[in-house]
Design an enzyme around this catalytic site. Sequence first.
Site, PDB file in Angstrom:
ATOM      1  N   LYS A 197       0.845  -1.217   0.000  1.00 21.28           N
ATOM      2  CA  LYS A 197       0.000   0.000   0.000  1.00 21.28           C
ATOM      3  C   LYS A 197       0.875   1.261   0.000  1.00 21.28           C
ATOM      4  O   LYS A 197       0.624   2.193  -0.769  1.00 21.28           O
ATOM      5  CB  LYS A 197      -0.918  -0.043   1.233  1.00 21.28           C
ATOM      6  CG  LYS A 197      -1.583   1.243   1.610  1.00 21.28           C
ATOM      7  CD  LYS A 197      -2.846   1.507   0.835  1.00 21.28           C
ATOM      8  CE  LYS A 197      -3.415   2.864   1.224  1.00 21.28           C
ATOM      9  NZ  LYS A 197      -4.518   3.281   0.407  1.00 21.28           N
ATOM     10  N   LYS A 201      -0.347  11.442   5.347  1.00 17.84           N
ATOM     11  CA  LYS A 201      -0.190  10.352   6.327  1.00 17.84           C
ATOM     12  C   LYS A 201       0.505   9.143   5.682  1.00 17.84           C
ATOM     13  O   LYS A 201       1.457   8.589   6.234  1.00 17.84           O
ATOM     14  CB  LYS A 201      -1.573   9.938   6.844  1.00 17.84           C
ATOM     15  CG  LYS A 201      -1.565   8.670   7.679  1.00 17.84           C
ATOM     16  CD  LYS A 201      -2.947   8.046   7.834  1.00 17.84           C
ATOM     17  CE  LYS A 201      -2.822   6.595   8.274  1.00 17.84           C
ATOM     18  NZ  LYS A 201      -4.069   5.844   8.226  1.00 17.84           N
TER      19      LYS A 201
HETATM   20  P1  NAD Z   1     -12.585   7.965   9.442  1.00 16.27           P
HETATM   21  O1  NAD Z   1     -11.871   8.886  10.357  1.00 16.27           O
HETATM   22  O2  NAD Z   1     -13.697   8.468   8.586  1.00 16.27           O
HETATM   23  O3  NAD Z   1     -13.152   6.702  10.265  1.00 16.27           O
HETATM   24  C1  NAD Z   1     -12.494   6.094  11.341  1.00 16.27           C
HETATM   25  C2  NAD Z   1     -13.570   5.593  12.304  1.00 16.27           C
HETATM   26  O4  NAD Z   1     -12.924   4.865  13.351  1.00 16.27           O
HETATM   27  C3  NAD Z   1     -14.358   6.739  12.970  1.00 16.27           C
HETATM   28  O5  NAD Z   1     -15.743   6.539  12.749  1.00 16.27           O
HETATM   29  C4  NAD Z   1     -13.986   6.620  14.450  1.00 16.27           C
HETATM   30  O6  NAD Z   1     -15.048   6.970  15.318  1.00 16.27           O
HETATM   31  C5  NAD Z   1     -13.658   5.126  14.545  1.00 16.27           C
HETATM   32  N1  NAD Z   1     -12.837   4.789  15.700  1.00 16.27           N
HETATM   33  C6  NAD Z   1     -11.680   5.349  16.129  1.00 16.27           C
HETATM   34  N2  NAD Z   1     -11.231   4.735  17.249  1.00 16.27           N
HETATM   35  C7  NAD Z   1     -12.124   3.753  17.509  1.00 16.27           C
HETATM   36  C8  NAD Z   1     -12.236   2.772  18.536  1.00 16.27           C
HETATM   37  N3  NAD Z   1     -11.327   2.682  19.505  1.00 16.27           N
HETATM   38  N4  NAD Z   1     -13.286   1.915  18.510  1.00 16.27           N
HETATM   39  C9  NAD Z   1     -14.219   2.002  17.541  1.00 16.27           C
HETATM   40  N5  NAD Z   1     -14.191   2.917  16.550  1.00 16.27           N
HETATM   41  C10 NAD Z   1     -13.147   3.778  16.542  1.00 16.27           C
HETATM   42  O7  NAD Z   1     -11.433   7.306   8.510  1.00 16.27           O
HETATM   43  P2  NAD Z   1     -11.606   6.619   7.072  1.00 16.27           P
HETATM   44  O8  NAD Z   1     -11.508   7.648   6.016  1.00 16.27           O
HETATM   45  O9  NAD Z   1     -12.765   5.682   7.117  1.00 16.27           O
HETATM   46  O10 NAD Z   1     -10.233   5.780   7.015  1.00 16.27           O
HETATM   47  C11 NAD Z   1     -10.040   4.594   7.777  1.00 16.27           C
HETATM   48  C12 NAD Z   1      -8.726   3.979   7.352  1.00 16.27           C
HETATM   49  O11 NAD Z   1      -8.742   3.722   5.942  1.00 16.27           O
HETATM   50  C13 NAD Z   1      -7.502   4.881   7.608  1.00 16.27           C
HETATM   51  O12 NAD Z   1      -6.448   4.083   8.057  1.00 16.27           O
HETATM   52  C14 NAD Z   1      -7.216   5.480   6.232  1.00 16.27           C
HETATM   53  O13 NAD Z   1      -5.856   5.832   6.063  1.00 16.27           O
HETATM   54  C15 NAD Z   1      -7.615   4.331   5.318  1.00 16.27           C
HETATM   55  N6  NAD Z   1      -8.012   4.725   3.952  1.00 16.27           N
HETATM   56  C16 NAD Z   1      -8.858   5.778   3.758  1.00 16.27           C
HETATM   57  C17 NAD Z   1      -9.220   6.137   2.460  1.00 16.27           C
HETATM   58  C18 NAD Z   1     -10.156   7.284   2.205  1.00 16.27           C
HETATM   59  O14 NAD Z   1     -10.267   7.731   1.049  1.00 16.27           O
HETATM   60  N7  NAD Z   1     -10.853   7.792   3.209  1.00 16.27           N
HETATM   61  C19 NAD Z   1      -8.721   5.406   1.367  1.00 16.27           C
HETATM   62  C20 NAD Z   1      -7.880   4.314   1.598  1.00 16.27           C
HETATM   63  C21 NAD Z   1      -7.532   3.978   2.903  1.00 16.27           C
END
Ligand code: NAD
Length: 298
Positions: A172, A247
């Site tokens: 990734k 990030k």
């Molecule tokens: P986000 O911030 O929208 O969602 C993260 C969720 O995790 C939130 O709803 C938060 O409340 C929850 N959370 C945090 N700590 C928690 C806990 N202890 N218990 C339960 N829930 C908890 O983030 P996202 O955009 O969904 O991204 C998630 C992952 O995917 C990240 O690692 C990001 O780098 C990766 N990612 C994101 C994208 C994108 O376009 N958004 C693309 C590829 C990869």
Amino acid sequence: MANIAFVGLGNMGGPMAINLIKAGHKVCVFDLSESAVAQVVEQGASTKVSAIDCVKDARFIISMLPAGKHVDAVYLSPETGLINHIAKGSVVIDSSTIDATTSRKVATALAEQGVGFVDAPVSGGVGGAVAGTLSFMVGGSDDEFKQVEPILDAMGKNIFHAGEHGAGQIAKVCNNMLLSVLMVGTSEALQLGLANGLDAKVLSNIMSKSSGSNWTLDVYNPCPDVMGNVPSSNDYQGGFMVDLMAKDLGLAMDTAVDSKSSTPMGALARSLYAMHAASGNGGKDFSSIFNLFNHSSK
Ligand code: NAD
């Protein structure tokens, strides 16, 4: 169909959990945000008062959390870690983008309890999560890969086995580092052409059919109004945020340091994205780096 616990229902996790429900799986969801939980429960998921209660009956546990510290705490925290509540023989699928070291640490701790683990970060963004067309890059044993593949199929189109634990995370960061370098290069080339009187559509067409052709130029052009349906033509809204690219480039640099690898282009891209984020562009799509090279304002 499988019993699945899903932890982390943000921009990515919410739609991924909904696709599992649509595929007929029994999904118990948990997030710190009640509204995030409510949206997925509305689509047919169940929920419990804690993630611990959700994972007890689950054959697969999927997490989609912001960063390595969250994944470490959710699984390994001495007080509330899921590790002591997951049934032997179950498999954890962590799809968060995190450092490979934390992935391997969680994999090793779970293995000691008889629980499988794969790191399975994704590419494809929120659009891919909603459409169920994500690419998964999986790190784990052959047996673990075989077990999780049918589950990932409900959320993605391309499921790759990258290698052992941690290999999915490495794949990734390699991909996103290359993507950032291509985006920066495409942006500066287009701006150079514009500053010298070329039309961006004409130049894009020439380079797309020549040796400069690449994904950021051909299907995700960073110059506004060269293409419809891309973030650059929508004021850089939607798509993949600058903050997330910054990030991922941080993770790529950590990986490079750990392996004594030389990544000069990635290091420059990381600095440019950090600067772009610090200038208030963190919430915009990563193609907005195009504006960093804007000559018309000089
Ligand atoms: P986000 O911030 O929208 O969602 C993260 C969720 O995790 C939130 O709803 C938060 O409340 C929850 N959370 C945090 N700590 C928690 C806990 N202890 N218990 C339960 N829930 C908890 O983030 P996202 O955009 O969904 O991204 C998630 C992952 O995917 C990240 O690692 C990001 O780098 C990766 N990612 C994101 C994208 C994108 O376009 N958004 C693309 C590829 C990869």
